[in-house]
Design an enzyme around this catalytic site. Structure first.
Site, PDB file in Angstrom:
ATOM      1  N   ASP A   1       0.826  -1.216   0.000  1.00  0.00           N
ATOM      2  CA  ASP A   1       0.000   0.000   0.000  1.00  0.00           C
ATOM      3  C   ASP A   1       0.860   1.267   0.000  1.00  0.00           C
ATOM      4  OD1 ASP A   1       1.020   0.010   2.577  1.00  0.00           O
ATOM      5  OD2 ASP A   1      -0.921  -0.080   3.585  1.00  0.00           O
TER       6      ASP A   1
ATOM      7  N   HIS B   1       3.434   1.938   2.069  1.00  0.00           N
ATOM      8  CA  HIS B   1       3.974   2.397   3.351  1.00  0.00           C
ATOM      9  C   HIS B   1       5.486   2.171   3.424  1.00  0.00           C
ATOM     10  CE1 HIS B   1       3.125  -1.824   5.064  1.00  0.00           C
ATOM     11  NE2 HIS B   1       4.405  -1.650   5.330  1.00  0.00           N
TER      12      HIS B   1
HETATM   13  C1  GLP Z   1       6.612  -4.354   6.875  1.00  0.00           C
HETATM   14  C2  GLP Z   1       7.710  -3.439   7.380  1.00  0.00           C
HETATM   15  C3  GLP Z   1       8.237  -2.533   6.300  1.00  0.00           C
HETATM   16  C4  GLP Z   1       8.528  -3.348   5.053  1.00  0.00           C
HETATM   17  C5  GLP Z   1       7.280  -4.022   4.581  1.00  0.00           C
HETATM   18  C6  GLP Z   1       7.461  -4.816   3.295  1.00  0.00           C
HETATM   19  O1  GLP Z   1       5.376  -3.712   6.841  1.00  0.00           O
HETATM   20  N1  GLP Z   1       7.270  -2.625   8.472  1.00  0.00           N
HETATM   21  O2  GLP Z   1       9.405  -1.874   6.752  1.00  0.00           O
HETATM   22  O3  GLP Z   1       9.046  -2.506   4.047  1.00  0.00           O
HETATM   23  O4  GLP Z   1       6.865  -4.914   5.610  1.00  0.00           O
HETATM   24  O5  GLP Z   1       7.995  -6.073   3.601  1.00  0.00           O
HETATM   25  P1  GLP Z   1       8.538  -7.090   2.535  1.00  0.00           P
HETATM   26  O6  GLP Z   1       9.866  -6.569   2.122  1.00  0.00           O
HETATM   27  O7  GLP Z   1       8.631  -8.382   3.247  1.00  0.00           O
HETATM   28  O8  GLP Z   1       7.582  -7.097   1.412  1.00  0.00           O
END
Ligand code: GLP
Length: 252
Positions: A128, A130
């Site tokens: 999303d 973030h």
């Molecule tokens: C979580 C963390 C983020 C990270 C996101 C994506 O929400 N708080 O810092 O960027 O996951 O994670 P992934 O890299 O496993 O897709």
């Protein structure tokens, strides 16, 4: 902003991080699966004798609230297991067990400032848009504080827990204003599931609806993405042209 489209984001992002590693350096670390190849590559270089983490300290981005630090999926446990223990780096993280959450958020801001600020911050990106746990609607000027996860993020992160009901609802995260104070930001994204978020972050309007779009306001940001995560970008030919013509003197 620099957008690097590469078959090996872990290697390229490790280059960008390693460029800042020296005694006294302060690293900003991220959890999630995207940074794992970066940590593996940094440790490989250390083991090969090409890199030393002596005198380096680190801060993490975020943490689940109401999850004991000893829980294997607490971000404090994850970052120690995946990187800092092997690297011999001291790491500070928001304390999920704090009884006074606003006081803990303030402590964390002060600790980062007292360390002299973060030299390079590694980031992943949520589907999303973030960064850290700054969900859509986050103030673009926010500081470390408690946030409530969206159903989408809880579903995305359910793979790390027995069931979605075990994913904490609340988190402590560096704010977008906090993240923007790091001197260099390196965001890693891989896979088609991140393509829409990457396009919105890099080429969309700056908006709280896509928190990572705030990175457009920073003077030194590097997006390191694979082909799949770059799929929705409009200026891919230009990004490749820039990479092919990068002046040799231009450092990370
Ligand atoms: C979580 C963390 C983020 C990270 C996101 C994506 O929400 N708080 O810092 O960027 O996951 O994670 P992934 O890299 O496993 O897709």
């Amino acid at each position: 902003m620099e957008v690097v489209i590469t078959a090996d984001p872990g290697f390229v992002a490790a280059d960008a991080i390693a460029a800042h590693v020296r005694p006294g350096a302060v690293l900003g670390l991220a959890t999630g699966s995207s940074p794992l190849p970066v940590y593996a590559e940094l440790l490989r270089r250390r083991d090969a004798g090409d890199l030393s983490f002596d005198g380096v300290q680190a801060f993490t981005l975020d943490e689940y609230v109401d999850l004991p630090r000893a829980h294997p999926q607490s971000y404090h446990a994850v970052i120690r297991r995946e990187f800092t223990e092997a690297a011999g780096i001291t790491v500070d993280a928001p304390n999920s067990e704090a009884t006074d959450i606003p006081a803990e958020a303030a402590r964390y801001e002060t600790a980062i400032r007292n360390a002299g600020g973060i030299d390079v911050q590694l980031l992943g990106i949520g589907t999303d848009g973030h960064i850290g746990f700054n969900e859509p609607g986050s103030s673009l000027a926010s500081r470390t504080r408690v946030k409530t996860l969206t159903p989408q993020t809880r579903a995305d992160n359910a793979r790390f827990f027995d069931s979605i009901d075990d994913v904490p609802v609340h988190v402590l995260t560096q704010g977008l204003g906090t993240i923007l104070e790091a001197r260099h930001l390196v965001l890693v994204a891989t896979g088609e599931g991140k393509a829409a978020a990457v396009a919105a972050a890099v080429e969309g309007p700056v908006s709280a609806m896509c928190p990572s779009s705030v990175l457009q306001l920073h003077r030194h940001v590097t997006f390191v993405v694979d082909e799949a995560a770059a799929a929705d970008l409009r200026l891919t030919d230009y990004y490749r042209f820039v990479a092919d013509h990068k002046p040799e003197w231009q450092a990370w």
